[in-house]
Motif scaffolding. Structure first.
Motif, PDB file in Angstrom:
ATOM      1  N   LYS A 137       6.462   8.866  -5.557  1.00  0.00           N
ATOM      2  CA  LYS A 137       5.583   9.273  -4.350  1.00  0.00           C
ATOM      3  C   LYS A 137       5.855   8.269  -3.159  1.00  0.00           C
ATOM      4  O   LYS A 137       5.917   8.670  -2.097  1.00  0.00           O
ATOM      5  CB  LYS A 137       4.157   9.458  -4.747  1.00  0.00           C
ATOM      6  N   ILE A 138       5.736   7.077  -3.501  1.00  0.00           N
ATOM      7  CA  ILE A 138       5.824   6.124  -2.332  1.00  0.00           C
ATOM      8  C   ILE A 138       7.019   6.086  -1.530  1.00  0.00           C
ATOM      9  O   ILE A 138       6.968   6.265  -0.503  1.00  0.00           O
ATOM     10  CB  ILE A 138       5.991   4.551  -3.090  1.00  0.00           C
TER      11      ILE A 138
ATOM     12  N   TYR B   8      11.610   8.613   5.597  1.00  0.00           N
ATOM     13  CA  TYR B   8      11.065   8.339   4.316  1.00  0.00           C
ATOM     14  C   TYR B   8      12.053   7.342   3.540  1.00  0.00           C
ATOM     15  O   TYR B   8      13.267   7.454   3.535  1.00  0.00           O
ATOM     16  CB  TYR B   8      11.264   9.458   3.413  1.00  0.00           C
TER      17      TYR B   8
ATOM     18  N   ILE C 283      -2.493  -0.556   3.653  1.00  0.00           N
ATOM     19  CA  ILE C 283      -2.621   0.757   4.140  1.00  0.00           C
ATOM     20  C   ILE C 283      -2.509   1.823   2.897  1.00  0.00           C
ATOM     21  O   ILE C 283      -3.332   2.432   2.535  1.00  0.00           O
ATOM     22  CB  ILE C 283      -1.973   1.078   5.255  1.00  0.00           C
ATOM     23  N   TYR C 284      -1.272   1.813   2.397  1.00  0.00           N
ATOM     24  CA  TYR C 284      -0.829   2.505   1.348  1.00  0.00           C
ATOM     25  C   TYR C 284      -1.569   2.340  -0.082  1.00  0.00           C
ATOM     26  O   TYR C 284      -2.219   3.250  -0.700  1.00  0.00           O
ATOM     27  CB  TYR C 284       0.630   2.769   1.386  1.00  0.00           C
ATOM     28  N   LEU C 285      -1.266   1.064  -0.425  1.00  0.00           N
ATOM     29  CA  LEU C 285      -1.854   0.601  -1.855  1.00  0.00           C
ATOM     30  C   LEU C 285      -3.462   0.351  -1.780  1.00  0.00           C
ATOM     31  O   LEU C 285      -3.935   0.092  -2.745  1.00  0.00           O
ATOM     32  CB  LEU C 285      -1.088  -0.643  -2.136  1.00  0.00           C
ATOM     33  N   GLU C 286      -4.059   0.258  -0.506  1.00  0.00           N
ATOM     34  CA  GLU C 286      -5.376   0.097  -0.535  1.00  0.00           C
ATOM     35  C   GLU C 286      -5.727  -1.257  -1.214  1.00  0.00           C
ATOM     36  O   GLU C 286      -6.629  -1.315  -2.071  1.00  0.00           O
ATOM     37  CB  GLU C 286      -6.120   1.253  -0.919  1.00  0.00           C
TER      38      GLU C 286
ATOM     39  N   GLU D 223       7.196  10.305   0.049  1.00  0.00           N
ATOM     40  CA  GLU D 223       6.123  10.841   0.862  1.00  0.00           C
ATOM     41  C   GLU D 223       5.484   9.747   1.782  1.00  0.00           C
ATOM     42  O   GLU D 223       4.488  10.239   2.785  1.00  0.00           O
ATOM     43  CB  GLU D 223       4.855  11.447   0.137  1.00  0.00           C
ATOM     44  N   TYR D 224       5.817   8.510   1.713  1.00  0.00           N
ATOM     45  CA  TYR D 224       5.342   7.552   2.496  1.00  0.00           C
ATOM     46  C   TYR D 224       6.488   7.291   3.730  1.00  0.00           C
ATOM     47  O   TYR D 224       7.218   6.679   3.663  1.00  0.00           O
ATOM     48  CB  TYR D 224       4.830   6.204   1.919  1.00  0.00           C
TER      49      TYR D 224
ATOM     50  N   PHE E 168       1.945  -2.091   3.816  1.00  0.00           N
ATOM     51  CA  PHE E 168       2.127  -1.185   2.804  1.00  0.00           C
ATOM     52  C   PHE E 168       1.016  -1.654   1.750  1.00  0.00           C
ATOM     53  O   PHE E 168       0.485  -0.659   1.252  1.00  0.00           O
ATOM     54  CB  PHE E 168       3.325  -1.381   2.329  1.00  0.00           C
TER      55      PHE E 168
ATOM     56  N   ARG F  48      -5.466   1.959  -4.737  1.00  0.00           N
ATOM     57  CA  ARG F  48      -4.601   3.118  -4.668  1.00  0.00           C
ATOM     58  C   ARG F  48      -4.161   3.525  -6.314  1.00  0.00           C
ATOM     59  O   ARG F  48      -3.843   4.643  -6.608  1.00  0.00           O
ATOM     60  CB  ARG F  48      -3.629   3.249  -3.905  1.00  0.00           C
TER      61      ARG F  48
END
Length: 192
Positions: free
Chosen positions: A159-160, A178, A134-137, A163-164, A131, A141
């Motif tokens: 959103k996390i 989700y 990838i998501y938080l970069e 939508e993730y 997480f 992010r």
């Protein structure tokens, strides 16, 4: 509620483990919470420190659903209110769902205390690492959620979780879901 923290998080914040409390009354209360709630994945969360703009942040990941709350600029003194912060974000995430807000209030009334322990669950460590990268970069992010110089953590946490897409083995099969939807299903089943 038990928050299992990574070694780096424990070291940076100087988090006391249940058995390390000096006050015998406090130690017994914390140990009782820990012993009563461990191995109930609905009551267990992982915590991992990361940095954003040189500020300490913590991602808190629910074991059973992978619902994740990102807390920004958390200082050592703020650790006492981490449970309250998670509760506030959860109430906000489900603010359009009266049934869930009522269940969450009941849930937090029944489990009002938070204790910390060392994170050893490799599955959750892996999920949090994925997480974060990838998501938080690795924190970059979060710049996407700055509006007029203010980091909109409410929007970020909504959103996390809505939508993730995450995956997990459920009944021996890999399923994608989700986190907000999965947490809702688990909490409803908990109170059936």
């Amino acid at each position: 509620m038990i928050i299992y923290a990574t070694k780096q998080t424990v070291d940076r914040y100087g988090i006391k483990m249940p058995e390390n409390f000096q006050d015998p009354i406090m130690r017994q209360i914390v140990l009782d919470v820990y012993n009563c709630e461990k191995k109930d994945r609905l009551l267990e969360w992982g915590a991992k420190l990361f940095y954003f703009d040189r500020r300490k942040c913590i991602q808190i990941c629910h074991f059973a659903s992978k619902l994740t709350v990102v807390l920004v600029d958390i200082k050592k003194a703020d650790l006492e209110s981490v449970g309250e912060l998670v509760a506030r974000y959860l109430i906000d995430i489900y603010s359009d769902n009266k049934r869930m807000t009522n269940l969450l209030k009941r849930f937090f009334e029944e489990h009002p205390l938070v204790c910390f322990a060392k994170l050893t669950d490799r599955k959750i460590i892996s999920a949090m690492n994925r997480f974060q990268s990838i998501y938080l970069e690795d924190g970059y992010r979060l710049y996407d959620f700055i509006e007029d110089g203010i980091l909109k953590t409410i929007n970020l946490n909504r959103k996390i979780n809505k939508e993730y897409l995450v995956s997990d083995k459920i009944d021996g099969k890999t399923k994608y879901y989700y986190p907000a939807k999965r947490f809702e299903e688990l909490l409803i089943n908990y109170y059936k």
